[in-house]
Design a protein around this motif. Structure first.
Motif, PDB file in Angstrom:
ATOM      1  N   ILE A   6      -6.843  16.889  15.374  1.00  0.00           N
ATOM      2  CA  ILE A   6      -5.809  17.735  14.749  1.00  0.00           C
ATOM      3  C   ILE A   6      -4.355  17.313  15.302  1.00  0.00           C
ATOM      4  O   ILE A   6      -4.267  16.813  16.465  1.00  0.00           O
ATOM      5  CB  ILE A   6      -6.138  19.197  14.991  1.00  0.00           C
ATOM      6  CG1 ILE A   6      -6.142  19.440  16.572  1.00  0.00           C
ATOM      7  CG2 ILE A   6      -7.201  19.562  14.349  1.00  0.00           C
ATOM      8  CD1 ILE A   6      -6.244  21.189  16.748  1.00  0.00           C
ATOM      9  N   GLY A   7      -3.351  17.777  14.511  1.00  0.00           N
ATOM     10  CA  GLY A   7      -2.031  17.546  15.051  1.00  0.00           C
ATOM     11  C   GLY A   7      -0.993  18.439  14.441  1.00  0.00           C
ATOM     12  O   GLY A   7      -1.069  19.462  13.497  1.00  0.00           O
ATOM     13  N   VAL A   8       0.044  18.480  15.430  1.00  0.00           N
ATOM     14  CA  VAL A   8       1.128  19.417  14.955  1.00  0.00           C
ATOM     15  C   VAL A   8       2.536  18.550  14.843  1.00  0.00           C
ATOM     16  O   VAL A   8       2.989  17.948  15.798  1.00  0.00           O
ATOM     17  CB  VAL A   8       1.392  20.485  16.238  1.00  0.00           C
ATOM     18  CG1 VAL A   8       2.611  21.382  15.894  1.00  0.00           C
ATOM     19  CG2 VAL A   8       0.144  21.350  16.392  1.00  0.00           C
ATOM     20  N   SER A   9       2.648  18.436  13.427  1.00  0.00           N
ATOM     21  CA  SER A   9       3.814  17.230  13.278  1.00  0.00           C
ATOM     22  C   SER A   9       5.406  18.145  13.288  1.00  0.00           C
ATOM     23  O   SER A   9       6.267  17.192  13.153  1.00  0.00           O
ATOM     24  CB  SER A   9       3.549  16.704  12.137  1.00  0.00           C
ATOM     25  OG  SER A   9       3.623  17.629  10.894  1.00  0.00           O
ATOM     26  N   GLY A  10       5.365  19.306  13.268  1.00  0.00           N
ATOM     27  CA  GLY A  10       6.690  19.847  13.019  1.00  0.00           C
ATOM     28  C   GLY A  10       6.797  19.945  11.500  1.00  0.00           C
ATOM     29  O   GLY A  10       6.958  21.028  10.911  1.00  0.00           O
ATOM     30  N   PHE A  11       7.009  18.621  10.737  1.00  0.00           N
ATOM     31  CA  PHE A  11       7.026  18.693   9.408  1.00  0.00           C
ATOM     32  C   PHE A  11       6.230  17.379   9.207  1.00  0.00           C
ATOM     33  O   PHE A  11       5.497  16.846  10.122  1.00  0.00           O
ATOM     34  CB  PHE A  11       8.337  18.477   8.894  1.00  0.00           C
ATOM     35  CG  PHE A  11       9.301  19.550   9.180  1.00  0.00           C
ATOM     36  CD1 PHE A  11       9.040  20.917   8.563  1.00  0.00           C
ATOM     37  CD2 PHE A  11      10.307  19.540  10.232  1.00  0.00           C
ATOM     38  CE1 PHE A  11       9.916  21.998   9.090  1.00  0.00           C
ATOM     39  CE2 PHE A  11      10.999  20.555  10.481  1.00  0.00           C
ATOM     40  CZ  PHE A  11      10.773  21.970  10.109  1.00  0.00           C
ATOM     41  N   TYR A  12       6.052  17.037   7.922  1.00  0.00           N
ATOM     42  CA  TYR A  12       5.649  15.698   7.472  1.00  0.00           C
ATOM     43  C   TYR A  12       3.844  15.539   7.310  1.00  0.00           C
ATOM     44  O   TYR A  12       3.276  14.496   6.998  1.00  0.00           O
ATOM     45  CB  TYR A  12       5.875  14.414   8.396  1.00  0.00           C
ATOM     46  CG  TYR A  12       7.270  14.653   8.955  1.00  0.00           C
ATOM     47  CD1 TYR A  12       8.404  14.765   8.072  1.00  0.00           C
ATOM     48  CD2 TYR A  12       7.672  14.662  10.229  1.00  0.00           C
ATOM     49  CE1 TYR A  12       9.521  14.656   8.346  1.00  0.00           C
ATOM     50  CE2 TYR A  12       8.768  14.650  10.760  1.00  0.00           C
ATOM     51  CZ  TYR A  12       9.905  14.766   9.684  1.00  0.00           C
ATOM     52  OH  TYR A  12      11.303  14.756  10.017  1.00  0.00           O
ATOM     53  N   GLY A  13       3.130  16.891   7.725  1.00  0.00           N
ATOM     54  CA  GLY A  13       1.805  16.967   7.312  1.00  0.00           C
ATOM     55  C   GLY A  13       1.447  16.969   5.913  1.00  0.00           C
ATOM     56  O   GLY A  13       0.047  16.452   5.839  1.00  0.00           O
ATOM     57  N   MET A  14       1.893  17.306   4.908  1.00  0.00           N
ATOM     58  CA  MET A  14       1.493  17.517   3.717  1.00  0.00           C
ATOM     59  C   MET A  14       1.485  16.146   2.848  1.00  0.00           C
ATOM     60  O   MET A  14       2.119  15.997   1.857  1.00  0.00           O
ATOM     61  CB  MET A  14       2.271  18.597   2.910  1.00  0.00           C
ATOM     62  CG  MET A  14       1.464  19.674   2.108  1.00  0.00           C
ATOM     63  SD  MET A  14       2.255  21.232   1.732  1.00  0.00           S
ATOM     64  CE  MET A  14       2.305  22.024   3.164  1.00  0.00           C
ATOM     65  N   ALA A  15       0.775  15.281   3.410  1.00  0.00           N
ATOM     66  CA  ALA A  15       0.740  13.843   2.804  1.00  0.00           C
ATOM     67  C   ALA A  15      -0.683  13.350   3.603  1.00  0.00           C
ATOM     68  O   ALA A  15      -1.191  13.629   4.200  1.00  0.00           O
ATOM     69  CB  ALA A  15       1.981  12.921   3.290  1.00  0.00           C
ATOM     70  N   GLU A  16      -0.723  12.179   2.265  1.00  0.00           N
ATOM     71  CA  GLU A  16      -2.223  11.564   2.886  1.00  0.00           C
ATOM     72  C   GLU A  16      -2.124  10.697   4.167  1.00  0.00           C
ATOM     73  O   GLU A  16      -3.405  10.585   4.606  1.00  0.00           O
ATOM     74  CB  GLU A  16      -2.526  10.420   1.778  1.00  0.00           C
ATOM     75  CG  GLU A  16      -2.962  11.103   0.391  1.00  0.00           C
ATOM     76  CD  GLU A  16      -3.026  10.153  -0.768  1.00  0.00           C
ATOM     77  OE1 GLU A  16      -4.071  10.464  -1.566  1.00  0.00           O
ATOM     78  OE2 GLU A  16      -2.441   9.327  -0.923  1.00  0.00           O
ATOM     79  N   ARG A  19       0.887  -1.048   0.193  1.00  0.00           N
ATOM     80  CA  ARG A  19       0.124  -0.029  -0.035  1.00  0.00           C
ATOM     81  C   ARG A  19       0.954   1.040  -0.021  1.00  0.00           C
ATOM     82  O   ARG A  19       1.896   1.300   0.673  1.00  0.00           O
ATOM     83  CB  ARG A  19      -0.896   0.075   1.375  1.00  0.00           C
ATOM     84  CG  ARG A  19      -1.757   1.248   1.396  1.00  0.00           C
ATOM     85  CD  ARG A  19      -2.617   1.040   2.614  1.00  0.00           C
ATOM     86  NE  ARG A  19      -1.778   0.939   3.854  1.00  0.00           N
ATOM     87  CZ  ARG A  19      -1.293   2.130   4.458  1.00  0.00           C
ATOM     88  NH1 ARG A  19      -1.592   3.275   4.015  1.00  0.00           N
ATOM     89  NH2 ARG A  19      -0.668   1.517   5.714  1.00  0.00           N
ATOM     90  N   LEU A  20       0.399   2.343  -0.692  1.00  0.00           N
ATOM     91  CA  LEU A  20       1.302   3.421  -0.966  1.00  0.00           C
ATOM     92  C   LEU A  20       0.458   4.738  -0.845  1.00  0.00           C
ATOM     93  O   LEU A  20      -0.702   4.765  -0.749  1.00  0.00           O
ATOM     94  CB  LEU A  20       1.850   3.492  -2.321  1.00  0.00           C
ATOM     95  CG  LEU A  20       2.759   2.629  -2.728  1.00  0.00           C
ATOM     96  CD1 LEU A  20       3.227   2.655  -4.392  1.00  0.00           C
ATOM     97  CD2 LEU A  20       4.082   2.364  -1.939  1.00  0.00           C
ATOM     98  N   TYR A  21       0.801   5.549  -0.321  1.00  0.00           N
ATOM     99  CA  TYR A  21       0.203   7.023  -0.052  1.00  0.00           C
ATOM    100  C   TYR A  21       0.943   8.161  -0.732  1.00  0.00           C
ATOM    101  O   TYR A  21       2.217   8.096  -0.992  1.00  0.00           O
ATOM    102  CB  TYR A  21      -0.201   7.037   1.210  1.00  0.00           C
ATOM    103  CG  TYR A  21       1.176   7.635   2.270  1.00  0.00           C
ATOM    104  CD1 TYR A  21       1.538   8.895   2.224  1.00  0.00           C
ATOM    105  CD2 TYR A  21       1.834   6.693   2.964  1.00  0.00           C
ATOM    106  CE1 TYR A  21       2.502   9.229   3.092  1.00  0.00           C
ATOM    107  CE2 TYR A  21       2.894   6.773   3.929  1.00  0.00           C
ATOM    108  CZ  TYR A  21       3.511   8.286   3.733  1.00  0.00           C
ATOM    109  OH  TYR A  21       4.324   8.653   4.554  1.00  0.00           O
ATOM    110  N   ARG A  22       0.089   9.182  -1.224  1.00  0.00           N
ATOM    111  CA  ARG A  22       0.944  10.132  -1.884  1.00  0.00           C
ATOM    112  C   ARG A  22       1.398  11.305  -0.916  1.00  0.00           C
ATOM    113  O   ARG A  22       0.765  11.496   0.219  1.00  0.00           O
ATOM    114  CB  ARG A  22      -0.113  10.918  -2.636  1.00  0.00           C
ATOM    115  CG  ARG A  22      -0.472  10.123  -3.776  1.00  0.00           C
ATOM    116  CD  ARG A  22      -1.586  10.950  -4.776  1.00  0.00           C
ATOM    117  NE  ARG A  22      -2.814  11.376  -4.048  1.00  0.00           N
ATOM    118  CZ  ARG A  22      -3.463  12.551  -4.320  1.00  0.00           C
ATOM    119  NH1 ARG A  22      -3.050  13.341  -5.510  1.00  0.00           N
ATOM    120  NH2 ARG A  22      -4.396  12.868  -3.616  1.00  0.00           N
ATOM    121  N   ALA A  23       2.564  11.865  -0.998  1.00  0.00           N
ATOM    122  CA  ALA A  23       3.296  13.047  -0.034  1.00  0.00           C
ATOM    123  C   ALA A  23       3.747  14.052  -1.054  1.00  0.00           C
ATOM    124  O   ALA A  23       4.340  13.682  -2.435  1.00  0.00           O
ATOM    125  CB  ALA A  23       4.087  12.464   0.725  1.00  0.00           C
ATOM    126  N   ALA A  24       3.771  15.372  -0.672  1.00  0.00           N
ATOM    127  CA  ALA A  24       4.414  16.427  -1.121  1.00  0.00           C
ATOM    128  C   ALA A  24       5.906  15.935  -0.619  1.00  0.00           C
ATOM    129  O   ALA A  24       6.443  16.137   0.525  1.00  0.00           O
ATOM    130  CB  ALA A  24       4.015  17.548  -0.772  1.00  0.00           C
TER     131      ALA A  24
END
Length: 384
Positions: free
Chosen positions: A109-119, A24-29
């Motif tokens: 809701i979450g605060v990831s620092g980075f990594y949020g722009m993905a499915e 299984r794959l997911y899309r990410a910027a």
């Protein structure tokens, strides 16, 4: 820099990379190179650790800090390649063995620092907050950075009191409108909104500001003086910096407080200490994200308060634009006059001949929309 982000890339440029043996794959910027447009890839899910949560992301907020980190100009510099995105909303897909704060299916809701722009996004359980029943995914995604900053700046730092006058710069931006919302509807303060165009001033008043000032047409201190006289304003929340900061500082009342939130204007002003002395005023800063490491209870309270205020109907985030992750439609710009193009701040030859339709924007177009200061309120990426 805007020219690099604004180039008309062929659709094939948004490549996908499926690793050998992937399921299984997911899309990410993905930011693969600093100061270059993002790619959209299909990637393998990572396993979660005992304290982590995997979230099915619905919306991710776009912040100026996301752009800075992709240019290598932010305080934190993740190793390449990385996925930007500091805030998101979604549904819990999977939890680690030691997770007790959320369960599968919870809206968060979450605060990831980075990594949020993905499915999908993996984050520590303590950086997730449950979304109340009456708050939508879209509204929730607009809360963390903008409203977290506004609440900390107004309540925790400036100690804003009912009836006080608050001056907010860049008032039509995501943080500016959040400050107006919280100051007016939660703290019962009076707000003067300062922005760079009549349209943005009008929006700020529609969203609750009592007065507006267009600082592209007149000096900020002079315009504010006409509204409040020699008394001045009690609180300033400044996200612009430079000369705007200095004029706002000079607009403070006796024992006024100015809170530095950012430097969207690109210039960091030096504080004339004599101005602090003459009126006994205070100059302070608020770096919302740093509270996550330095004082997590204050950080968490700002988010809990934002969710509570939204659930109660006391605040209402303004969503200025929603972009898709990768779909894009281009149309020849036959009807736009040169004056209209200039008003939109198109800065390169490619964009003089093309403009993006209102539906189906790409993640890079979302960044460009923010960089060229065409955005009002919160800009979101839709992952669904």
């Amino acid at each position: 820099m805007a020219a690099a982000w604004g180039r008309c890339f062929p659709r094939a440029w948004l490549y996908r990379r499926a690793r050998q043996g992937s399921g299984r794959l997911y899309r990410a910027a993905i930011c693969t190179e600093l100061k270059q447009p993002l790619a959209v890839e299909e990637v393998d899910p990572c396993p979660i650790r005992s304290h982590e949560v995997r979230v099915d992301v619905h919306f991710c907020g776009v912040n100026f800090a996301d752009i800075l980190v992709c240019r290598g100009q932010y305080q934190d510099r993740p190793c390449l390649p990385f996925t930007p995105g500091m805030e998101f909303s979604g549904t819990v897909l999977d939890i680690g063995t030691d997770v007790s704060t959320v369960k599968e299916g919870d809206r968060v809701i979450g605060v990831s620092g980075f990594y949020g722009m993905a499915e999908e996004c993996i984050t520590h359980q303590k950086t997730l907050w449950k979304i109340p029943e009456r708050v939508s995914f879209q509204e929730a995604a607009a809360l963390p950075v903008s409203y977290g900053t506004a609440i900390l700046a107004l309540e925790h730092r400036a100690r804003t009191q009912p009836g006080e006058t608050v001056l907010v710069t860049a008032a039509a931006g995501a943080t500016g409108l959040a400050v107006i919302d919280v100051a007016t509807n939660v703290l019962q303060a009076k707000v003067i909104a300062a922005a760079g165009s009549e349209a943005k001033c009008k929006l700020a008043v529609q969203r609750g500001a009592q007065f507006s000032v267009n600082y592209s047409q007149s000096g900020l201190k002079e315009a504010v003086g006409k509204l409040v006289g020699s008394v001045g304003v009690n609180v300033v929340i400044d996200t612009v910096g430079g000369d705007v900061f200095l004029e706002a500082l000079r607009s403070l009342a006796w024992e006024g407080r100015i809170v530095v939130v950012g430097f969207a204007g690109g210039t960091i002003a030096s504080v004339p200490a004599n101005l602090l002395l003459l009126k006994n005023v205070s100059a302070m800063g608020v770096y919302w994200g740093r509270y996550k490491e330095k004082n997590f209870s204050v950080f968490s309270k700002s988010l809990s308060s934002a969710l509570q205020y939204c659930q109660q109907g006391r605040i209402q985030p303004h969503i200025g634009a929603v972009f898709k992750l990768e779909e894009s439609e281009l149309a020849i710009c036959e009807t736009e006059s040169p004056e209209a193009m200039k008003e939109l701040n198109f800065e390169n030859s490619c964009l003089h001949h093309w403009h993006l339709k209102q539906k189906g924007f790409m993640v890079n177009d979302a960044f460009l929309h923010v960089m060229q200061r065409r955005s009002t309120g919160k800009v979101l990426i839709a992952l669904k």
